[in-house]
Enzyme design. Sequence first.
Site, PDB file in Angstrom:
ATOM      1  CG  ASP A   1      -3.929  -1.727   3.225  1.00  0.00           C
ATOM      2  OD1 ASP A   1      -4.259  -1.981   2.092  1.00  0.00           O
ATOM      3  OD2 ASP A   1      -3.426  -1.247   4.032  1.00  0.00           O
TER       4      ASP A   1
ATOM      5  CG  ASP B   1      -0.988   1.622   6.887  1.00  0.00           C
ATOM      6  OD1 ASP B   1      -1.843   1.719   6.020  1.00  0.00           O
ATOM      7  OD2 ASP B   1      -0.728   2.857   7.630  1.00  0.00           O
TER       8      ASP B   1
ATOM      9  CG  ASP C   1      -1.461   1.240   1.520  1.00  0.00           C
ATOM     10  OD1 ASP C   1      -2.476   1.565   0.468  1.00  0.00           O
ATOM     11  OD2 ASP C   1      -1.736   1.895   2.518  1.00  0.00           O
TER      12      ASP C   1
END
Length: 800
Positions: A690, A686, A487
Amino acid sequence: MDHHHSCNHAHPEEHGGSPAVDSAALFEAATEPVDGKVKDPVCGMDVALDKGKPQLEYKGNTFHFCSTGCHDKFERDPYFYLSGNKARKKASAPKSAMYTCPMDPEVVQEGPGTCPICGMALEPMDGIAEGPNQELVDFTRRLWVSAGAAIPLLILTMGPMLGLPIREWIGETISLYLEFAMATPVVLWAAHPFFHRGWTSIRTWNLNMWTLIMIGVGAAYIYSTVATFLPGLFPSGLQMPGGHMPVYFEAAVVIIALVFVGQVLELRARERTGDAIRTLLDLAPKTARRITPDGDEYDAPLENIVGGDRLRVRPGEAIPVDAVVLEGHTSVDESMLTGEPLAVEKAEGDRVTGGTLNRNGSLIIEAEKVGDETMLARIVAMVSSAQRSRAPIQGLADRVASYFVPAVVITAVLAFAIWMAVGPQPAFVFAIVSAVSVLIIACPCALGLATPMSIMTATGRGAQAGVLIKDAEALERMAGVDVLVVDKTGTLTEGKPSLTDVVTIGETAETEMLALVRGLESGSEHPLAEAIVEGIAARDIEAAPVAEFEAVTGKGVSGRSGDIRLALGNAAMMQSSGVDCREADARADSLRSEGKTAMYVAIDGKLAGLIAVADPIKPTTREAIKALHEAGLKIIMATGDNETTARAVADQLGIDEVRAGVLPEDKKALVDELHKAGHKVAMAGDGINDAPALAAAEVGIAMGTGADVAVESAGITLLKGDLGGILRARKLSEATLRNIKQNLFFAFAYNSLGVPVAAGLLYPLTGTLLSPMIAAAAMSLSSVSVISNALRLRSVSLDT
């Protein structure tokens, strides 16, 4: 003072829905006698006032106790017992401690015991037993008894070979009786745990090392006892001069002593693998300074703190629980969470984590998460869970062991039969020696220890490096990963926007424009507005007063400062405000190509400048990506951000592929797509968005600074929250897998070579058989070699 009110501030809604407790009733029961008795405020027992029981004056009231123990508990923390917090704490307390088997984690029960499958003592699931390890204490005592008998037995039996005619001095018959007398307590008492586990293994048909030890030692002892007291049952050709039979009491005792040596070494090693957990637990203080509603302050036991309690944290003290700052300003050392040496500023409204260190200021905090709910407790639970989990490679060792034990028993029977049939005289003695030696040397304890010892040591090493392994499967799979999906926000970047560029256009001075912008953005709750206000404040520019503030969804904000009309936002905001911004479009596009968000500033209907905000890339990201590429990983960035910003960040970092504008389900679909293409995927993120992809990947890697659900969905958590931790995790995975393979090789090679030798394969060449004592020593040494090799992981280098 009216004590009924001073302790009555129970708010059940602050304590996870625990039942309400009438603290006034508790106080009355403890101070108002009924039939000459009052309630002990600690345990609730009735205490007669005229029996000389312990008592204590507190705030003008006398409290009575059933015992000194209750008196001392109350003295340490009176508010806890009078406020009703004890009842709430009890209502939310976890269930009894659960125990599991380190070799067979499917075995779970309340309280300690032994595993019905492998016979090992069960260990607490939280990784830390209260008090000393009772099995280690017991086995150490049995080891000393066994060794105390083994030494004189060896002197008595081996003395004549060394020129000490001891048996001649006291006579052969008395010597045999002495051997029996010294061996019997060792076999029947000291070795009782071995026989118990061996019998359980046969009863449940989970054949293991204890099966072999029970049969081997039992055969040697029973044969020797019969040979001592009934030598006439054996053929005269087998008897020694004087009509005595050869016996193996010393072999049985030495075998038991050597097995205890291995067991004690193993148990001590297991205690050492808990060092990482103990180190983490030691970060939390044992007491917390409670502030009562009356304003009293005192140090209360940490276990008595509940949600909603107000606590003071003085300079230099560890923060006791996860909490929110009510008053004060300080800097907090959060290196135990992030690994960063720089302290973090904390002020009113900020959250602090239990176990972190308050550097300089004094804080008043309100407890939010206590006990098992704190971040520190969750870290401990994750490490403990990982130490109990099993890597898939363990299945190979288990399958081999399930066939190995019956094969060894068959080999021992065949060795006995062959020696009886074709062996030299006394064939029976040779047959017994070879059979017992086979059973002893083949104990598969090294095989069973090979994987668990490496996993436990590696997870402890990982915790020290800020890499928390949630399960052994993730640790093993990490070594085979070839694609890393990351990410952007919070993983590659700081996850906190900041003001990066200020461009003025026209006659307005930069300081004047920024003062107006700060005043305007102070009324906005948008994250970018917060970044702009903080950035301008850092330049010591005061905010201009702004009125008539208005936020326009999807466009920007507007307002008025005196007679000056202000607008800030995107091109659509400028268009709706009648501002021509074309002359700044090229500059704005240039800023966006650098991964920044550019906003136009208009003053009195004219373009005055540009403000750019960016989420800075973490300083460690570039080096980490370079190192990951060198390790052979392809890196794909999957982000919900726009294409331009995402590609700008990817180009700066050298990322291989970009997927921009993706939703949570798109990230999971990407992982599934890579799986279908034959890749082994690790996903690092995080955020809540996700979590699906983290769970779908071979290895989910969560940034410890992120959302709880991300941490729960991942197999590995990086406390430091940067990609360098991924490289550390990969190095740890490779080192652990290599270590496990080495251990399995030691165990397989040892058993493959040892059994034929014990059966007498070398007898035609050497003319001697392997002594059961030497077989027992070799078995213990094989376990020690596996344990020692596994403990090397404690010092493995994970530097990136």
